[in-house]
Design a protein around this motif. Sequence first.
Motif, mmCIF file in Angstrom:
data_model
loop_
_atom_site.group_PDB
_atom_site.id
_atom_site.type_symbol
_atom_site.label_atom_id
_atom_site.label_comp_id
_atom_site.label_asym_id
_atom_site.label_seq_id
_atom_site.Cartn_x
_atom_site.Cartn_y
_atom_site.Cartn_z
ATOM 1 N N LEU A 189 0.815 -1.221 0.000
ATOM 2 C CA LEU A 189 0.000 0.000 0.000
ATOM 3 C C LEU A 189 0.844 1.265 0.000
ATOM 4 N N GLY A 190 2.114 1.137 0.400
ATOM 5 C CA GLY A 190 2.929 2.325 0.611
ATOM 6 C C GLY A 190 2.507 3.056 1.866
ATOM 7 N N ALA A 191 2.118 2.303 2.892
ATOM 8 C CA ALA A 191 1.631 2.884 4.143
ATOM 9 C C ALA A 191 2.772 3.007 5.145
ATOM 10 N N ASP A 192 2.944 4.189 5.684
ATOM 11 C CA ASP A 192 4.029 4.486 6.623
ATOM 12 C C ASP A 192 3.578 4.158 8.045
ATOM 13 N N PHE A 193 3.332 2.856 8.279
ATOM 14 C CA PHE A 193 2.914 2.383 9.599
ATOM 15 C C PHE A 193 3.792 1.203 9.969
ATOM 16 N N HIS A 194 4.206 1.146 11.241
ATOM 17 C CA HIS A 194 5.209 0.170 11.658
ATOM 18 C C HIS A 194 4.820 -0.462 12.989
ATOM 19 N N ILE A 195 4.881 -1.779 13.057
ATOM 20 C CA ILE A 195 4.716 -2.502 14.319
ATOM 21 C C ILE A 195 6.095 -3.052 14.660
ATOM 22 N N GLY A 196 6.806 -2.300 15.481
ATOM 23 C CA GLY A 196 8.239 -2.499 15.657
ATOM 24 C C GLY A 196 8.928 -1.488 14.749
ATOM 25 N N LEU A 197 9.511 -0.460 15.346
ATOM 26 C CA LEU A 197 10.060 0.653 14.574
ATOM 27 C C LEU A 197 11.575 0.546 14.487
ATOM 28 N N SER A 198 12.133 0.805 13.309
ATOM 29 C CA SER A 198 13.582 0.730 13.128
ATOM 30 C C SER A 198 14.249 2.017 13.589
ATOM 31 N N ALA A 199 15.545 1.912 13.918
ATOM 32 C CA ALA A 199 16.295 3.065 14.437
ATOM 33 C C ALA A 199 16.316 4.223 13.454
#
Length: 371
Positions: A189-199
């Motif tokens: 989708l190109g969705a900027d949502f994260h479950i567990g976020l990178s540094a």
Amino acid sequence: MTDIKGLCEPRFAAVRATLAASLGNDDVGASVAVYLDGQPVVDIWGGYADADRSVSWERDTLTGVNSTTKPMTALCALILADRGQLDLSAPVAAYWPEFAAAGKENVLVRHVLSHTAGLPDLSGLTAVEDLYDWQSVTAGLAAQTPEWEPGTAAGYHALTFGFLVGEIVRRITGRSLGEFFAEEVANPLGADFHIGLSAEDDRRVAPLVPPRSLTDEYASTAPPGPGGIRREYTGAAVRVRDANSVAWRRAQIPAVNGFGNARSVALVQSVLANRGSAGGVRLLSPQGCEPAWQEVFRGEDRVLRTSMSWTVGFGKFGNAFGWGGWGGSLVASDPDSRMSVAYVMNQMIDREQQEDNRGMEIIMAAYSGLQ
């Protein structure tokens, strides 16, 4: 007048005005998005990413949405069900054999998704850091005895929801919930949502701001019931300082530690409102979306101490379904209107001290644009 940036179709001018009023009153920084027929008609933001109001909230600012993560986790289960890899009416133990222990052999997947599994608390956990050990938490849940006969009552599974659904997804796919969400939902989708976020995304995070007059020791609790009586809870209380920590960002707690903004939340959930696709990307069939708004349980929720309608993964409110997060974030989808509305902010409100209508006012303003 608060400066509001982004896209807002003229007929949804009330949404922009509502956000501006909120930023001029209770909010520090926030974003709002409305998707209609899988396309953005409102994508706006304003205010500040920090409590000192020195850093502007930008288009790509992210913040923790707390339990607004649950609709994202539920979507992953619905995608697997639509693909025939997950049977919502099957016992959880069909995918996770150890889960049958302690009288849970008849707990169904739909019980887990509708908060009726009888496992609202994580017994034995005393520190937030314990939540970061996936194997330990899921092993504990597998050994736990239900508080009630599964399917007969509901009690909001505030933290356990994500571990239960996430372990089912992991057993089927071999991927963590965060990995599955990234690869099968967010990336297409190109969705900027994260479950567990990178540094690398830390620089974009707007930390949650505790309610006024409170510090970052402010903790999430179940609301009091009639007469102010609280449900006893023996687990670890999550504080604002925990939700703002680097350890929290790196962990996977798929009920509560999603990071995004209104655009990404509304985009992902518009898939369900728009019969399985958004922006020309199809994630599941029209029929596969229907469990999201089909009621599984109606009655008193033993944890929330209020009457609730639960579907497979969502709260149901009239024709709409969705859920909100501790502090104020909210998403609602309406399959009849093919509309999804999301509100994501950093300023938290303690609903025991102050009414919080910010998200609902945004949703009502969005409906006014449909007239």
